[in-house]
Design a protein around this motif. Structure first.
Motif, short mmCIF file in Angstrom:
data_model
loop_
_atom_site.label_atom_id
_atom_site.label_comp_id
_atom_site.label_asym_id
_atom_site.label_seq_id
_atom_site.Cartn_x
_atom_site.Cartn_y
_atom_site.Cartn_z
N ASP A 131 0.80 -1.24 0.00
CA ASP A 131 0.00 0.00 0.00
C ASP A 131 0.83 1.28 0.00
O ASP A 131 0.27 2.37 0.05
N LEU A 184 4.19 3.32 -1.87
CA LEU A 184 5.24 3.47 -2.87
C LEU A 184 6.21 4.54 -2.41
O LEU A 184 5.79 5.68 -2.16
N GLN A 218 8.86 6.62 -4.00
CA GLN A 218 9.33 6.98 -5.34
C GLN A 218 10.51 7.93 -5.21
O GLN A 218 10.35 9.06 -4.74
N LEU A 274 13.49 10.10 -7.04
CA LEU A 274 13.87 10.72 -8.32
C LEU A 274 15.36 11.05 -8.30
O LEU A 274 15.91 11.38 -7.24
N MET A 333 11.83 14.21 2.02
CA MET A 333 10.77 13.22 1.79
C MET A 333 9.39 13.90 1.86
O MET A 333 9.09 14.61 2.81
N THR A 362 -4.64 9.85 -2.88
CA THR A 362 -4.20 10.57 -4.08
C THR A 362 -5.27 11.58 -4.48
O THR A 362 -6.46 11.40 -4.19
N ILE A 378 11.61 17.48 -10.06
CA ILE A 378 11.39 16.90 -8.73
C ILE A 378 10.34 17.75 -8.00
O ILE A 378 9.90 18.79 -8.51
N PHE A 419 3.43 13.61 -12.32
CA PHE A 419 2.66 13.18 -11.15
C PHE A 419 1.25 13.77 -11.13
O PHE A 419 0.53 13.60 -10.15
N ILE A 424 -1.82 11.77 -9.43
CA ILE A 424 -1.55 11.40 -8.04
C ILE A 424 -1.65 12.66 -7.17
O ILE A 424 -2.18 12.64 -6.08
N ASP A 438 13.22 15.06 -3.40
CA ASP A 438 13.39 14.08 -4.49
C ASP A 438 12.71 12.73 -4.22
O ASP A 438 12.83 11.81 -5.03
N THR A 439 12.01 12.62 -3.08
CA THR A 439 11.37 11.34 -2.75
C THR A 439 9.94 11.55 -2.30
O THR A 439 9.67 12.37 -1.41
N LEU A 440 9.03 10.83 -2.92
CA LEU A 440 7.62 10.82 -2.53
C LEU A 440 7.30 9.49 -1.89
O LEU A 440 7.50 8.43 -2.50
N GLN A 441 6.80 9.52 -0.65
CA GLN A 441 6.26 8.31 -0.05
C GLN A 441 4.74 8.38 -0.16
O GLN A 441 4.08 9.16 0.53
N GLN A 442 4.20 7.58 -1.06
CA GLN A 442 2.77 7.61 -1.37
C GLN A 442 2.07 6.46 -0.65
O GLN A 442 2.31 5.30 -0.97
N HIS A 443 1.22 6.80 0.31
CA HIS A 443 0.48 5.78 1.06
C HIS A 443 -0.96 5.71 0.60
O HIS A 443 -1.64 6.73 0.51
N LEU A 444 -1.41 4.50 0.31
CA LEU A 444 -2.79 4.28 -0.15
C LEU A 444 -3.61 3.68 0.99
O LEU A 444 -3.08 2.90 1.79
N SER A 484 -5.22 1.27 2.44
CA SER A 484 -5.52 -0.16 2.33
C SER A 484 -6.42 -0.66 3.45
O SER A 484 -6.96 -1.76 3.38
#
Lengths: 232, 232
Positions: free
Chosen positions: A201, A203, A205, A207, B1, B7, B106, B162, B165, B201-207, B209
């Motif tokens: 659940d 990601l 990501q 870059l 981060m 999303t 980014i 993006f 999202i 430079d970093t995406l932590q994408q939580h869905l 669940s």
């Protein structure tokens, strides 16, 4: 947690230069897929070991020092197991597998281990700078078919909303048990084996902010969804 | 981060139910934006404190127990500082700010602190189940304008890839210094102030669940890019 370095969209747009090492990627997961600098071939990572299939049909273990523009990994943990026999319709099997995953709306990793009656793969040819868009490179991809091969399909499912960052749907690579053959999976038939699903659940990501070429580029994503569908 | 729960695409598609708490989100960052259950209004998080502006023009501090379907946060750290005066063209200022960020490719967080000659915001009205798509809800959004107000714009820039999202480009909320007024920024004029940029430079994408409705939904993303552009 799914960890991804680079995006498929950026790769498709022709940013093919390697921007991190395979060894850096495998710090974030022991199971995954990717490509090498110049979009050279197909990387498969299984049990923490990374392998590479190139367009000449060569297959080798990687040292970890190789550079990659795009790789996706997770620490694989089994949430669901499905035993299968006499699979001649790969597409139907993948649809059935998706129904056993927790949802179409989150990611999952899939590990398919067994005896394959047939395995049909392709390998992206290495591109030299100045790079073309990957949809151009992909027009001449060598394909290989093996019969009676034992091995493992390693891959991921991404929700449709993530088409662009990844390939929406499945993205599968193969490695044989002898570590002599692999590639990007186009089709297969499976005599018997086991399918394991790892529902994911989150990601992460990443870059390539250390790469001046990426950071300074004016990247054309205008037709990226269709280009990904054509290339993958 | 950058940490994101849910999303924008899923929100736009009408999945408006809150799926995590504001307190859970602020564990991942002290600076950010979001909305509440039912796509109720505009959340702004500054220095670890969360506030809420609703469509009735009410403004209050949140306790952290409120549920959100979509929120984005980071632990803000200043990479670049720009001092500005007599800004009457917000769009030009945002373009200038983007040129000072590390890259268009980014993410970055942006904090704009100062005296605003004019601040023009909107607040999304709370929707009750059964939820409509957000592009429908957004057709009736109250707008408010304040003059001579001191406060902070809190927001993010997301690369175009993006879009779906998040909102490709900028997504900005406002909170005044008195904590009595805020919302989703439509336009502003700035007398004087400071712009701080945090390159990410970093995406932590939580869905979500844990949410059965999200997990089981057949979500229509077919026109999502255009719907986001119309709604935001």
């Amino acid at each position: 947690m799914l960890y991804q370095h680079g995006t498929l969209g950026t790769l498709i747009a022709g940013m093919l230069q390697g921007t991190t090492s395979i060894g850096e990627v495998t710090k974030h997961g022991d199971f995954g897929i990717g490509t090498l600098d110049g979009s050279d071939g197909e990387v498969v990572i299984l049990d923490g070991n990374a392998y590479h299939a190139n367009a000449q049909g060569e297959f080798k273990a990687l040292t970890g020092e190789e550079l990659t523009p795009f790789a996706t990994v997770t620490d694989f943990q089994t949430d669901e197991t499905i035993n299968v026999r006499h699979i001649t319709d790969a597409e139907a099997l993948l649809a059935q597998t998706k129904r056993r995953a927790a949802s179409d709306n989150i990611f999952f990793a899939v590990k398919m281990t067994g005896k394959f009656e047939m395995m049909h793969v392709r390998m992206m040819p290495k591109e030299e700078p100045p790079y073309r868009r990957l949809s151009e490179v992909a027009k001449n991809q060598p394909e290989f078919t093996r019969e009676q091969v034992e091995g493992t399909i390693v891959g991921f499912y991404a929700p449709q909303l993530f088409h662009g960052i990844a390939a929406g749907g499945y993205h599968l690579h193969f490695v044989d048990d002898d570590r002599t053959f692999g590639g990007h999976v186009l089709d297969f038939e499976m005599n018997s084996g086991t399918i394991e699903i790892n529902n994911i659940d989150t990601l992460q990501q990443h870059l390539p902010s250390n790469d001046a070429q990426f950071m300074g580029a004016d990247i054309d994503y205008s037709n990226i969804a269709q280009e990904i569908s054509e290339t993958e």
